[in-house]
Design a protein around this motif. Structure first.
Motif, PDB file in Angstrom:
ATOM      1  N   ASP B 586       0.835  -1.210   0.000  1.00 47.27           N
ATOM      2  CA  ASP B 586       0.000   0.000   0.000  1.00 47.27           C
ATOM      3  C   ASP B 586       0.862   1.249   0.000  1.00 47.27           C
ATOM      4  O   ASP B 586       0.549   2.239  -0.638  1.00 47.27           O
ATOM      5  CB  ASP B 586      -0.874   0.044   1.271  1.00 47.27           C
ATOM      6  N   LYS B 587       1.956   1.169   0.756  1.00 46.90           N
ATOM      7  CA  LYS B 587       2.798   2.335   0.932  1.00 46.90           C
ATOM      8  C   LYS B 587       3.751   2.526  -0.261  1.00 46.90           C
ATOM      9  O   LYS B 587       4.013   3.643  -0.681  1.00 46.90           O
ATOM     10  CB  LYS B 587       3.608   2.155   2.226  1.00 46.90           C
ATOM     11  N   PHE B 588       4.276   1.410  -0.802  1.00 45.48           N
ATOM     12  CA  PHE B 588       5.415   1.532  -1.710  1.00 45.48           C
ATOM     13  C   PHE B 588       5.146   1.201  -3.188  1.00 45.48           C
ATOM     14  O   PHE B 588       5.943   1.573  -4.044  1.00 45.48           O
ATOM     15  CB  PHE B 588       6.564   0.638  -1.220  1.00 45.48           C
ATOM     16  N   GLU B 589       4.065   0.489  -3.486  1.00 42.47           N
ATOM     17  CA  GLU B 589       3.904  -0.022  -4.855  1.00 42.47           C
ATOM     18  C   GLU B 589       3.838   1.095  -5.905  1.00 42.47           C
ATOM     19  O   GLU B 589       4.517   1.050  -6.920  1.00 42.47           O
ATOM     20  CB  GLU B 589       2.653  -0.905  -4.941  1.00 42.47           C
ATOM     21  N   GLN B 590       2.998   2.102  -5.626  1.00 43.99           N
ATOM     22  CA  GLN B 590       2.796   3.154  -6.636  1.00 43.99           C
ATOM     23  C   GLN B 590       4.097   3.911  -6.900  1.00 43.99           C
ATOM     24  O   GLN B 590       4.501   4.103  -8.042  1.00 43.99           O
ATOM     25  CB  GLN B 590       1.744   4.170  -6.166  1.00 43.99           C
ATOM     26  N   VAL B 591       4.732   4.347  -5.819  1.00 43.95           N
ATOM     27  CA  VAL B 591       5.955   5.129  -5.980  1.00 43.95           C
ATOM     28  C   VAL B 591       7.066   4.240  -6.545  1.00 43.95           C
ATOM     29  O   VAL B 591       7.863   4.674  -7.383  1.00 43.95           O
ATOM     30  CB  VAL B 591       6.384   5.773  -4.642  1.00 43.95           C
ATOM     31  N   GLY B 592       7.098   2.973  -6.095  1.00 43.18           N
ATOM     32  CA  GLY B 592       8.095   2.031  -6.619  1.00 43.18           C
ATOM     33  C   GLY B 592       7.968   1.886  -8.126  1.00 43.18           C
ATOM     34  O   GLY B 592       8.974   1.868  -8.854  1.00 43.18           O
ATOM     35  N   ALA B 593       6.726   1.800  -8.600  1.00 39.98           N
ATOM     36  CA  ALA B 593       6.493   1.676 -10.038  1.00 39.98           C
ATOM     37  C   ALA B 593       6.997   2.917 -10.771  1.00 39.98           C
ATOM     38  O   ALA B 593       7.651   2.834 -11.814  1.00 39.98           O
ATOM     39  CB  ALA B 593       4.996   1.490 -10.300  1.00 39.98           C
ATOM     40  N   TYR B 594       6.729   4.059 -10.185  1.00 41.46           N
ATOM     41  CA  TYR B 594       7.161   5.331 -10.781  1.00 41.46           C
ATOM     42  C   TYR B 594       8.687   5.398 -10.852  1.00 41.46           C
ATOM     43  O   TYR B 594       9.272   5.771 -11.872  1.00 41.46           O
ATOM     44  CB  TYR B 594       6.589   6.485  -9.941  1.00 41.46           C
ATOM     45  N   LEU B 595       9.340   5.007  -9.753  1.00 42.20           N
ATOM     46  CA  LEU B 595      10.806   5.070  -9.713  1.00 42.20           C
ATOM     47  C   LEU B 595      11.428   4.111 -10.726  1.00 42.20           C
ATOM     48  O   LEU B 595      12.401   4.449 -11.408  1.00 42.20           O
ATOM     49  CB  LEU B 595      11.315   4.723  -8.309  1.00 42.20           C
ATOM     50  N   LEU B 596      10.837   2.928 -10.844  1.00 45.42           N
ATOM     51  CA  LEU B 596      11.395   1.940 -11.762  1.00 45.42           C
ATOM     52  C   LEU B 596      11.281   2.418 -13.214  1.00 45.42           C
ATOM     53  O   LEU B 596      12.231   2.316 -14.000  1.00 45.42           O
ATOM     54  CB  LEU B 596      10.675   0.594 -11.564  1.00 45.42           C
ATOM     55  N   THR B 597      10.133   2.969 -13.550  1.00 47.32           N
ATOM     56  CA  THR B 597       9.960   3.499 -14.917  1.00 47.32           C
ATOM     57  C   THR B 597      10.916   4.667 -15.160  1.00 47.32           C
ATOM     58  O   THR B 597      11.524   4.773 -16.233  1.00 47.32           O
ATOM     59  CB  THR B 597       8.492   3.938 -15.142  1.00 47.32           C
ATOM     60  N   THR B 598      11.040   5.534 -14.166  1.00 45.77           N
ATOM     61  CA  THR B 598      11.956   6.675 -14.298  1.00 45.77           C
ATOM     62  C   THR B 598      13.396   6.190 -14.475  1.00 45.77           C
ATOM     63  O   THR B 598      14.140   6.695 -15.322  1.00 45.77           O
ATOM     64  CB  THR B 598      11.855   7.586 -13.047  1.00 45.77           C
ATOM     65  N   PHE B 599      13.771   5.190 -13.693  1.00 48.93           N
ATOM     66  CA  PHE B 599      15.118   4.625 -13.794  1.00 48.93           C
ATOM     67  C   PHE B 599      15.351   4.069 -15.197  1.00 48.93           C
ATOM     68  O   PHE B 599      16.399   4.285 -15.810  1.00 48.93           O
ATOM     69  CB  PHE B 599      15.298   3.514 -12.751  1.00 48.93           C
TER      70      PHE B 599
END
Lengths: 98, 865
Positions: B586-599
């Motif tokens: 709940d806390k990390f999935e959305q931002v994690g997805a964003y960071l991975l795409t950005t990376f």
């Protein structure tokens, strides 16, 4: 009681229990909502001929078989007719004729 | 003594007693059912000339507290005195505060005698005219002069150029109206072809769309749409009518996906921009902003947010070399009285009301008498609201949809039975009965002028409730946190007790003030009242009634990264095969997805704009975790960009699952919703999404219910029909149910599953499946019709339904009309023709009147223009 053999298309089973087990395995290879593949369709068509209500089940003719939800969260085979109607049937009833 | 010192002394000592007296007097005029007080203060003892002079000195300050003092003095002079000279002076003081709307209101209410200019004398008249000219803006599109306050004028003057602008002002500062005016001006006089207006909720999208169409009236050559469809966009790009697209961030991504690489806009307006900090959808908004600014480096961006501390934070990601401007205002436009209510000891029907002032002082203003003994907390809230806000415009805040229905019901029982029901209220009741259920609780309540309001309601009903509340026909509106999420709805009085946001979380001060800021309808009222019940009760108010606070803007992505190593740890676990064991998703999935795409786009997080805000060591650790994931991913960045908030590693795992699928590949596709297999096929697909992509449809045992809702929604079933079938299922299976709960649950399933989660994850599923089909040379299986995300967002599967919604009908009206239309392949023109042929029979078709009205406005009126 001696075992009763049964043929389903090209397949020969020495006893009915084996045929049921074969169809059980077939059923569980599919997810709900799947359309049954061509080879399995051949087997199901012949199995349906053994169903006590075979004619009523076939109705105007069958286009294909599906695996869909049955009662209580289980799944079973369904037949789909040319007029768009659909009905489930028991593969055990096909083998044991009851 | 300096000017600031003088202003401070005036408030603290110089005019304190008189100011307290007018606070008591003005607040008492606002409230109903106060016990008569023989010793109530009178206006006679007040030294008005001295007070007005002090007001004039305070008006020169830029401090909120001083301006509030000046506004209080001006309002009191106009509304409490009978002396024309004093009233005139009050109006002049309002002019000094550039509060022209309040002067107009005083004129409308006949509190000022006509011909004020003639009575001012030459010097004052010259000064007043100069002020009006200084505070006027020429609207190029219409050639008209608009009078503005300081904030509005600064916005207008700064927004003219290119670049990025972030503006923040309190609720009720006329932000939305101003921005829409400015937007129309940009379209008419500038070279903007395509503008996108982002709003955080569908409720606000509908509202903005309606307001914008109202402002445009018969202006030719500007289209407004809230549907993510290509035709209006392409027409605008090709030199046809310009277009304003009003979207949520998800809808904007849908359109960008439909247009693939060609999506480029000229102007982006982000309303409620502080929602970039929202814990589930903030990162999707951030992604949307970045996506459009990548597509057009010359993009102009305007952020609007309510009472934020740091509007400039939104400008940090502007491309290098782009001009940025932040405009901040904390000036009051309308008086807001913060009143606390405590029960008189041993007298549960008597409640002491005290005004809390910014200096921390408390000023008793009177005693409120309730009509009945309030046993229990809900009754306490309902009865105090019913008593204090009897004259209407009263908003009552509750912590959830169920509670809002109960409190509304209690309030309605205290109101006298109306002799006759207002026709518009009767029409809304009819719509509630036909559009939801014959026994929907809203229907009998609105007939008595009371309503409840929550997020999952159908928009047609919710917008009508808001409209009738603004008109004063609905006198009490019981709401939930949907209002904090940004619906532009102000009120005279707001009543709260122990407000929570979400489940159980006490409201943060800025959320409280975002809500409380709605008290006071600028231009309709001089004052607004915020009544907080049981302020000393620590259960209700764990940290007390919050002092005025402004919202700190913080991107969700930054907030999550500041949690320390949690994000990097989550990413290193994200590649596991068993997703059900994932913790903290709940806390990390959305931002994690964003960071991975950005990376994957940049090759390192350190190259991203967010790196400016975080330390190098934690970024390096993140880069390491991301690199390990990225090494496993072959899906390209273009596909990833289409699905913000969906993790690239999840998409990769799904692709691998497709590749290893042993059955017939056709079984991976959804079945036509009209076919018998459709429901079961969705059951399997949702299960597959849970297993490989992300466990979005939990708990597992509810998948069948989710699939059923998705199929019914796609089939174009009306909400009423879905509720009917749900009841039927409960009856046939012998399950007990509560009708209000069942209605709310069905609405929630539609909004949260069919319209939010399902489009998000099913459109990602379809994209990856199409990639797989192309890779195995089975492109023949790809359907190029309307994508599943759009179908689900709107609950449509036929061309006719889509056409009706493209014409601007709400889904409720579109579905009702579609039930009467035989053909499923009608274009927009065909639909208009169908309705035109039956224009005289619409009333006879048993539609609710509100639906007929919408059909006439959207389909028939458009034809006549």
């Amino acid at each position: 009681m001696p075992a009763k053999p049964i043929d389903l298309g090209p397949l020969h089973f020495a006893k009915r229990g084996d045929a049921v087990a074969y169809l059980n395995d077939m059923l569980h290879r599919y997810d709900v909502g799947d359309r049954v593949g061509a080879d399995d369709t051949v087997i199901l068509r012949t199995a349906l001929e053994h169903h006590p209500d075979a004619e009523a089940k076939k109705g105007c003719g069958i286009t294909h078989f599906s695996v869909r939800t049955a009662d209580f969260g289980t799944k079973c085979f369904w037949l789909n007719r040319t007029d768009g109607t659909t009905e489930k049937f028991s593969h055990r009833a096909c083998i044991y004729g009851t | 003594m300096s000017l600031a010192g003088l202003q401070s002394w005036l408030l603290q000592e110089g005019i304190r007693d008189d100011l307290d007296a007018i606070v008591r007097l003005t607040v008492r005029t606002e409230l109903d059912n106060l016990v008569a007080e023989p010793a109530a203060p009178s206006t006679v003892a007040i030294d008005w000339p001295r007070l007005l002079l002090a007001g004039s000195i305070l008006a020169r300050s830029d401090q909120r507290i001083d301006q509030e003092g000046a506004l209080r003095i001006a309002t009191a002079a106009i509304s409490l005195t009978n002396d024309q000279a004093l009233k005139d002076a009050g109006a002049v003081l309002l002019g000094k505060l550039s509060n022209f709307r309040a002067i107009a209101l005083a004129n409308d209410r006949h509190l000022l005698t006509a011909g004020l200019d003639g009575r001012l004398g030459v010097a004052l008249r010259l000064e007043s005219q100069r002020r009006e000219m200084d505070r006027s803006i020429l609207v190029e599109s219409s050639g008209a002069w608009l009078q503005m306050n300081d904030f509005q004028q600064r916005f207008w003057n700064s927004a003219g150029g290119g670049g990025w602008l972030s503006a923040s002002a309190p609720t009720a500062s006329g932000k939305t109206f101003l921005v829409l005016q400015w937007l129309i001006d940009q379209l008419t006089a500038g070279d903007t072809r395509v503008a996108v207006y982002l709003a955080p909720t569908r409720a606000l999208v509908s509202e903005i769309e309606t307001t914008l169409q109202g402002l445009l009236g018969k202006t030719k050559g500007i289209e407004v749409s809230s549907l993510p469809l290509r035709d209006k966009y392409e027409a605008a790009r090709a030199g046809g009518a310009q277009v304003v697209l009003v979207f949520t961030q998800e809808r904007m991504h849908l359109l960008a996906n439909v247009l693939a690489g060609t999506f480029s806009i000229d102007l982006l307006i982000v309303d409620e921009a502080h929602k970039i900090g929202d814990s589930q959808r903030g990162v999707v908004l951030q992604d949307a902003i970045e996506r459009v600014s990548r597509a057009n480096s010359k993009l102009k961006v305007v952020f609007i947010s309510p009472a934020t501390q740091n509007p400039e934070a939104l400008l940090a990601d502007a491309p290098d070399g782009v001009q940025t401007v932040a405009i901040d205002s904390d000036a009051p436009t309308v008086l807001q009285n913060l009143i606390v209510a405590n029960q008189t000891p041993r007298k549960p029907k008597l409640w002491k009301l005290t005004v809390r002032q910014q200096q921390g002082s408390a000023l008793p203003v009177g005693t409120l008498e309730l009509a009945s003994t309030p046993a229990g907390l809900r009754k306490r809230l309902a009865f105090i609201a019913a008593a204090a806000g009897q004259r209407g415009g009263t908003l009552v805040y509750t912590n959830g949809a169920g509670e809002s229905e109960d409190v509304a019901d209690l309030i309605s029982q205290l109101l006298p039975q109306p002799e006759s029901i207002d026709p518009e209220l009767a029409q809304l009741a009819d719509l509630a009965r036909k559009g939801v259920h014959p026994n929907f609780r809203l229907a009998p309540l609105v007939e008595r002028g009371v309503a409840f309001h929550f997020g999952n309601m159908p928009s047609l009903i919710r917008l009508e409730i808001e409209r009738l509340f603004r008109l004063g026909k609905i006198r009490f509106l019981v709401c939930t946190s949907t209002l904090i999420e940004g619906v532009n709805l102000s009120c005279r009085t707001i009543v709260l007790r122990g407000p929570r946001k979400g489940i159980g979380h006490p409201m943060e001060p800025h959320d409280f003030w975002n809500l409380a800021g709605r008290a006071g309808r600028w231009g309709n009222e001089f004052q607004g009242n915020i009544i907080c019940i049981d302020p000393e009760d620590t259960e209700a108010w764990p940290t007390g009634v919050p002092s005025r606070a402004r919202y700190p803007i913080k991107r969700e992505s930054d907030a999550v990264l500041e949690l320390g190593d949690g994000m990097a740890d989550y990413l290193s676990r994200r590649g596991v095969s068993d997703l059900s064991s994932l913790k903290d998703s709940d806390k990390f999935e959305q931002v994690g997805a964003y960071l991975l795409t950005t990376f994957m786009r940049l090759g390192s997080i350190s190259a991203a704009s967010l790196s400016k805000r975080h330390d190098a060591a934690s970024l390096a650790k993140l880069d390491q975790a991301l690199a390990a994931l990225a090494a496993q991913i072959e899906i390209d960045v273009d596909l990833l960009a289409r699905h913000p908030g969906v993790s690239a590693i999840g998409l990769q795992r799904l692709l691998e699952a497709f590749r290893s699928y042993a059955g017939d590949v056709e079984n991976l596709l959804p079945a036509e919703v009209a076919s018998e297999d459709s429901y079961d096929r969705f059951v399997t697909i949702l299960g597959r999404i849970n297993k490989h992509l992300f466990p979005a449809f939990e708990p597992e045992k509810a998948i069948r219910l989710y699939a059923l809702i998705v199929v019914q929604w796609l089939k174009g079933l009306s909400l009423a029909e879905m509720i009917r079938r749900n009841i039927e299922w409960h009856r046939t299976t012998g399950r007990t149910y509560s009708l209000p709960v069942l209605i709310r649950n069905t609405m929630e399933l539609v909004e949260q599953v069919a319209r939010f989660k399902a489009p998000k994850y099913l459109s990602a599923y379809m994209d990856v499946l199409h990639l797989h089909l192309r890779q195995i040379n089975r492109e023949d299986l790809i359907d190029h019709g309307v994508d599943i995300g759009t179908q689900l967002e709107f609950g449509i599967s036929s061309r006719t339904l889509l056409s009706l919604m493209e014409l601007g009908l709400s889904r409720m009206s579109a579905v009702a009309l579609y039930e009467k239309i035989a053909r499923d392949d009608l274009s927009k023109e065909d639909c208009v023709a169908w309705v035109t042929e039956r224009e005289g029979q619409l009333e006879a078709m048993d539609f609710p009147v509100i639906i007929v009205r919408e059909v006439r406005e959207r389909l028939l009126a458009a034809r006549r223009l």
